[in-house]
Design a protein around this motif. Structure first.
Motif, PDB file in Angstrom:
ATOM      1  N   ILE A 204     -19.161   8.883 -22.016  1.00 14.14           N
ATOM      2  CA  ILE A 204     -19.349   8.091 -23.228  1.00 14.14           C
ATOM      3  C   ILE A 204     -19.563   6.620 -22.855  1.00 14.14           C
ATOM      4  CG2 ILE A 204     -18.346   7.440 -25.453  1.00 14.14           C
ATOM      5  CD1 ILE A 204     -16.529   9.964 -25.158  1.00 14.14           C
ATOM      6  N   THR A 205     -20.688   6.068 -23.284  1.00 11.18           N
ATOM      7  CA  THR A 205     -20.965   4.650 -23.095  1.00 11.18           C
ATOM      8  C   THR A 205     -20.799   3.943 -24.438  1.00 11.18           C
ATOM      9  OG1 THR A 205     -23.332   4.720 -23.600  1.00 11.18           O
ATOM     10  CG2 THR A 205     -22.663   5.311 -21.348  1.00 11.18           C
ATOM     11  N   SER A 206     -21.097   2.655 -24.470  1.00  9.74           N
ATOM     12  CA  SER A 206     -20.963   1.900 -25.723  1.00  9.74           C
ATOM     13  C   SER A 206     -21.997   2.323 -26.750  1.00  9.74           C
ATOM     14  CB  SER A 206     -21.096   0.398 -25.443  1.00  9.74           C
ATOM     15  OG  SER A 206     -22.356   0.109 -24.844  1.00  9.74           O
ATOM     16  N   THR A 207     -23.018   3.062 -26.324  1.00  9.64           N
ATOM     17  CA  THR A 207     -24.087   3.440 -27.253  1.00  9.64           C
ATOM     18  C   THR A 207     -24.302   4.939 -27.387  1.00  9.64           C
ATOM     19  OG1 THR A 207     -25.774   3.306 -25.519  1.00  9.64           O
ATOM     20  CG2 THR A 207     -25.333   1.304 -26.789  1.00  9.64           C
ATOM     21  N   THR A 208     -23.888   5.724 -26.383  1.00 11.09           N
ATOM     22  CA  THR A 208     -24.291   7.125 -26.341  1.00 11.09           C
ATOM     23  C   THR A 208     -23.171   8.007 -25.801  1.00 11.09           C
ATOM     24  OG1 THR A 208     -26.554   6.390 -25.858  1.00 11.09           O
ATOM     25  CG2 THR A 208     -26.075   8.726 -25.523  1.00 11.09           C
ATOM     26  N   THR A 209     -23.064   9.203 -26.352  1.00 14.76           N
ATOM     27  CA  THR A 209     -22.190  10.242 -25.810  1.00 14.76           C
ATOM     28  C   THR A 209     -23.057  11.310 -25.158  1.00 14.76           C
ATOM     29  OG1 THR A 209     -20.435   9.881 -27.436  1.00 14.76           O
ATOM     30  CG2 THR A 209     -20.481  12.023 -26.362  1.00 14.76           C
ATOM     31  N   TYR A 210     -22.892  11.477 -23.856  1.00 14.61           N
ATOM     32  CA  TYR A 210     -23.700  12.438 -23.098  1.00 14.61           C
ATOM     33  C   TYR A 210     -22.878  13.689 -22.805  1.00 14.61           C
ATOM     34  CZ  TYR A 210     -26.742   8.410 -22.057  1.00 14.61           C
ATOM     35  OH  TYR A 210     -27.564   7.314 -22.134  1.00 14.61           O
ATOM     36  N   PRO A 211     -23.388  14.878 -23.113  1.00 11.73           N
ATOM     37  CA  PRO A 211     -22.662  16.105 -22.799  1.00 11.73           C
ATOM     38  C   PRO A 211     -22.874  16.513 -21.346  1.00 11.73           C
ATOM     39  CG  PRO A 211     -24.732  16.665 -23.835  1.00 11.73           C
ATOM     40  CD  PRO A 211     -24.671  15.147 -23.798  1.00 11.73           C
ATOM     41  N   ALA A 212     -21.962  17.313 -20.833  1.00  8.26           N
ATOM     42  CA  ALA A 212     -22.134  17.920 -19.513  1.00  8.26           C
ATOM     43  C   ALA A 212     -22.506  19.379 -19.688  1.00  8.26           C
ATOM     44  CB  ALA A 212     -20.844  17.817 -18.710  1.00  8.26           C
ATOM     45  N   ALA A 213     -23.275  19.904 -18.782  1.00 13.60           N
ATOM     46  CA  ALA A 213     -23.493  21.346 -18.758  1.00 13.60           C
ATOM     47  C   ALA A 213     -22.200  22.019 -18.335  1.00 13.60           C
ATOM     48  CB  ALA A 213     -24.610  21.701 -17.790  1.00 13.60           C
ATOM     49  N   ASP A 214     -21.862  23.127 -18.960  1.00 12.35           N
ATOM     50  CA  ASP A 214     -20.696  23.881 -18.526  1.00 12.35           C
ATOM     51  C   ASP A 214     -20.911  24.343 -17.088  1.00 12.35           C
ATOM     52  OD1 ASP A 214     -18.144  25.416 -19.616  1.00 12.35           O
ATOM     53  OD2 ASP A 214     -19.263  26.793 -18.331  1.00 12.35           O
ATOM     54  N   ALA A 215     -19.840  24.332 -16.306  1.00 14.54           N
ATOM     55  CA  ALA A 215     -19.952  24.702 -14.897  1.00 14.54           C
ATOM     56  C   ALA A 215     -20.554  26.094 -14.713  1.00 14.54           C
ATOM     57  CB  ALA A 215     -18.586  24.627 -14.231  1.00 14.54           C
ATOM     58  N   TYR A 216     -20.299  26.985 -15.677  1.00 13.17           N
ATOM     59  CA  TYR A 216     -20.770  28.359 -15.537  1.00 13.17           C
ATOM     60  C   TYR A 216     -22.066  28.621 -16.298  1.00 13.17           C
ATOM     61  CZ  TYR A 216     -16.258  28.947 -13.372  1.00 13.17           C
ATOM     62  OH  TYR A 216     -15.180  28.808 -12.534  1.00 13.17           O
TER      63      TYR A 216
ATOM     64  N   ALA B 247     -27.949   7.294 -17.062  1.00 11.89           N
ATOM     65  CA  ALA B 247     -27.462   6.671 -18.296  1.00 11.89           C
ATOM     66  C   ALA B 247     -27.436   5.151 -18.168  1.00 11.89           C
ATOM     67  CB  ALA B 247     -26.064   7.174 -18.627  1.00 11.89           C
ATOM     68  N   PRO B 248     -28.090   4.417 -19.070  1.00  6.54           N
ATOM     69  CA  PRO B 248     -27.987   2.953 -19.056  1.00  6.54           C
ATOM     70  C   PRO B 248     -26.562   2.513 -19.406  1.00  6.54           C
ATOM     71  CG  PRO B 248     -29.846   3.703 -20.398  1.00  6.54           C
ATOM     72  CD  PRO B 248     -29.000   4.902 -20.126  1.00  6.54           C
ATOM     73  N   VAL B 249     -26.007   1.617 -18.619  1.00  5.79           N
ATOM     74  CA  VAL B 249     -24.649   1.113 -18.844  1.00  5.79           C
ATOM     75  C   VAL B 249     -24.664  -0.397 -18.640  1.00  5.79           C
ATOM     76  CG1 VAL B 249     -22.266   1.096 -18.016  1.00  5.79           C
ATOM     77  CG2 VAL B 249     -23.515   3.260 -18.154  1.00  5.79           C
ATOM     78  N   ALA B 250     -24.182  -1.128 -19.606  1.00 13.25           N
ATOM     79  CA  ALA B 250     -24.124  -2.582 -19.485  1.00 13.25           C
ATOM     80  C   ALA B 250     -22.991  -2.989 -18.555  1.00 13.25           C
ATOM     81  CB  ALA B 250     -23.924  -3.210 -20.856  1.00 13.25           C
ATOM     82  N   ALA B 251     -23.275  -3.871 -17.619  1.00 16.12           N
ATOM     83  CA  ALA B 251     -22.227  -4.407 -16.759  1.00 16.12           C
ATOM     84  C   ALA B 251     -21.142  -5.048 -17.618  1.00 16.12           C
ATOM     85  CB  ALA B 251     -22.812  -5.434 -15.802  1.00 16.12           C
ATOM     86  N   GLY B 252     -19.894  -4.791 -17.281  1.00 13.14           N
ATOM     87  CA  GLY B 252     -18.769  -5.327 -18.036  1.00 13.14           C
ATOM     88  C   GLY B 252     -18.350  -4.486 -19.231  1.00 13.14           C
ATOM     89  N   SER B 253     -19.060  -3.405 -19.504  1.00 13.07           N
ATOM     90  CA  SER B 253     -18.725  -2.559 -20.656  1.00 13.07           C
ATOM     91  C   SER B 253     -17.748  -1.459 -20.264  1.00 13.07           C
ATOM     92  CB  SER B 253     -19.990  -1.939 -21.256  1.00 13.07           C
ATOM     93  OG  SER B 253     -20.572  -1.000 -20.355  1.00 13.07           O
ATOM     94  N   VAL B 254     -17.181  -0.832 -21.276  1.00 12.67           N
ATOM     95  CA  VAL B 254     -16.240   0.271 -21.064  1.00 12.67           C
ATOM     96  C   VAL B 254     -16.978   1.601 -21.140  1.00 12.67           C
ATOM     97  CG1 VAL B 254     -14.213   1.476 -22.008  1.00 12.67           C
ATOM     98  CG2 VAL B 254     -14.280  -1.026 -21.967  1.00 12.67           C
ATOM     99  N   VAL B 255     -16.683   2.489 -20.185  1.00  8.87           N
ATOM    100  CA  VAL B 255     -17.195   3.854 -20.229  1.00  8.87           C
ATOM    101  C   VAL B 255     -16.009   4.807 -20.224  1.00  8.87           C
ATOM    102  CG1 VAL B 255     -19.381   3.284 -19.120  1.00  8.87           C
ATOM    103  CG2 VAL B 255     -17.431   4.028 -17.717  1.00  8.87           C
ATOM    104  N   THR B 256     -16.226   5.985 -20.780  1.00 10.41           N
ATOM    105  CA  THR B 256     -15.141   6.956 -20.926  1.00 10.41           C
ATOM    106  C   THR B 256     -15.560   8.310 -20.381  1.00 10.41           C
ATOM    107  OG1 THR B 256     -14.262   5.841 -22.886  1.00 10.41           O
ATOM    108  CG2 THR B 256     -13.629   8.147 -22.572  1.00 10.41           C
ATOM    109  N   PHE B 257     -14.653   8.907 -19.614  1.00  7.74           N
ATOM    110  CA  PHE B 257     -14.822  10.275 -19.135  1.00  7.74           C
ATOM    111  C   PHE B 257     -13.950  11.171 -20.017  1.00  7.74           C
ATOM    112  CE2 PHE B 257     -15.184   7.287 -15.642  1.00  7.74           C
ATOM    113  CZ  PHE B 257     -16.383   7.642 -15.045  1.00  7.74           C
ATOM    114  N   ASP B 258     -14.575  12.092 -20.719  1.00 12.16           N
ATOM    115  CA  ASP B 258     -13.851  12.993 -21.615  1.00 12.16           C
ATOM    116  C   ASP B 258     -13.729  14.353 -20.940  1.00 12.16           C
ATOM    117  OD1 ASP B 258     -12.926  14.668 -23.622  1.00 12.16           O
ATOM    118  OD2 ASP B 258     -14.176  13.787 -25.185  1.00 12.16           O
TER     119      ASP B 258
END
Length: 334
Positions: free
Chosen positions: A29-41, A82-93
């Motif tokens: 999760i970035t300040s603008t977008t939530t990106y999904p992951a492919a399931d491992a299986y 994924a574009p990420v602004a320097a100094g911004s918060v990112v989240t691993f869900d």
């Protein structure tokens, strides 16, 4: 008394041991977008994801091999950066990451006990000199630690992994960091991982869960990354913090050395709470950083997958008894 505390958790069953709670990062999760992951299986990667696809919910094994770089099967380039602004918060869900356990010894079963695989949480970054599509990071000291959190005796729960677990109980176990504002523009890989210490008392028993995300820094600074550590190479089986009896770390003996060395870049890197927005600075230290990080237990606008895998691990009777002993001591059954 010990028995009065645990007797309500015991049910008659045969001899067996299994630990549930293995998983993967489900969303980035970035300040603008939530990106999904492919399931491992899943059969193929998600074409809209910057998260390198894994092939198992289990740990990177052996952690002295190339699986430790970005996880088992996880070192093939993703389709997206994924574009990420320097100094911004990112989240691993981490989605529904939990550490429930089912342990059975001599006709008794201990089920759904909390926090059986606590441990530290670490985040590294590596520059992709010619773009992430051609970068694996499996050689050279290219991985620079920008965040770490271990055992904080004054906090409940004390282990960093347990904070993610709290959120995982509602489907969203989150961990957030601040990207250093001084990073130059360009493509990088964020390597984020949980280390489970539940069987770390055995040689090669520590369980690492690395996940890699491809990002492109925008609005950055001019301070290049220093030399870091190598994956594989940074983690050795007998390192402090890797070969360790979990129960030896406690409120009265909180010393714990986080593997991989100190934070090398961005001492202002911040682990924050998605729940309440609080933050604290992660100190560059080879021991536990004392931040007041909180993992979110709230839902985000995007639903995380609740898919989980039961990863059973057969062990010797000695190993089973020791696992139960560590579990009970960690959770205050004394």
């Amino acid at each position: 008394m010990f028995f009065s505390k645990v007797k309500t958790l015991l049910l008659p069953l045969g001899l067996a041991t299994s630990v549930l709670g293995h998983g993967q990062v489900r969303y980035f999760i970035t300040s603008t977008t939530t990106y999904p992951a492919a399931d491992a299986y899943a059969a193929s990667p998600d074409p809209s994801s910057p998260i390198r696809k894994l092939d198992t919910y289990g740990p990177a094994a052996p952690f002295t091999g190339t699986a430790i770089t970005c996880g088992s099967g996880g070192n093939n380039a993703a389709a997206v950066v994924a574009p990420v602004a320097a100094g911004s918060v990112v989240t691993f869900d981490w989605g529904s990451w939990t550490s429930s356990v089912m342990v059975t010894v001599t006709d008794f079963q201990l089920t759904n006990a909390p926090s059986v695989q606590p441990g530290p949480v670490m985040t590294y970054i590596a520059a992709c000199p010619s773009g992430c599509a051609s970068f694996k990071g499996e050689s050279g000291n290219v991985w620079v630690k920008i965040q770490q959190e271990g055992y904080v005796a004054s906090r409940t729960p004390p282990w960093a992994e347990q904070l993610i677990e709290q959120g995982g109980q509602s489907g969203h176990g989150k961990w957030s960091i601040t990207i250093p504002s001084t990073l130059p523009n360009g493509e990088y890989i964020l390597r984020h991982e949980i280390l489970g210490l539940h069987v770390a008392g055995e040689l090669n028993g520590a369980q690492f869960y690395p996940n890699c995300v491809q990002i492109k820094i925008t609005g950055g600074g001019s301070v290049a990354l220093p030399s870091g550590v190598a994956f594989p190479g940074a983690y050795q089986p007998t390192d402090p913090g890797i070969l360790i009896q979990l129960w030896t770390v406690s409120a009265t003996n909180p010393a714990y050395t986080i593997p991989g060395g100190p934070i090398l870049y961005g001492n202002g890197a911040v682990a924050t709470s998605a729940a309440n927005g609080s933050s604290s600075t992660s100190r560059a230290s080879s021991s536990s950083s004392r931040s007041s990080t909180r993992a979110s237990s709230t839902s985000s606008s995007t639903r995380a997958s609740s898919t989980s895998s039961a990863a059973g691990a057969g062990q010797t009777l000695y190993g089973q008894v020791r696992l139960i002993s560590q579990l009970l001591m960690v959770n205050g059954f004394d």
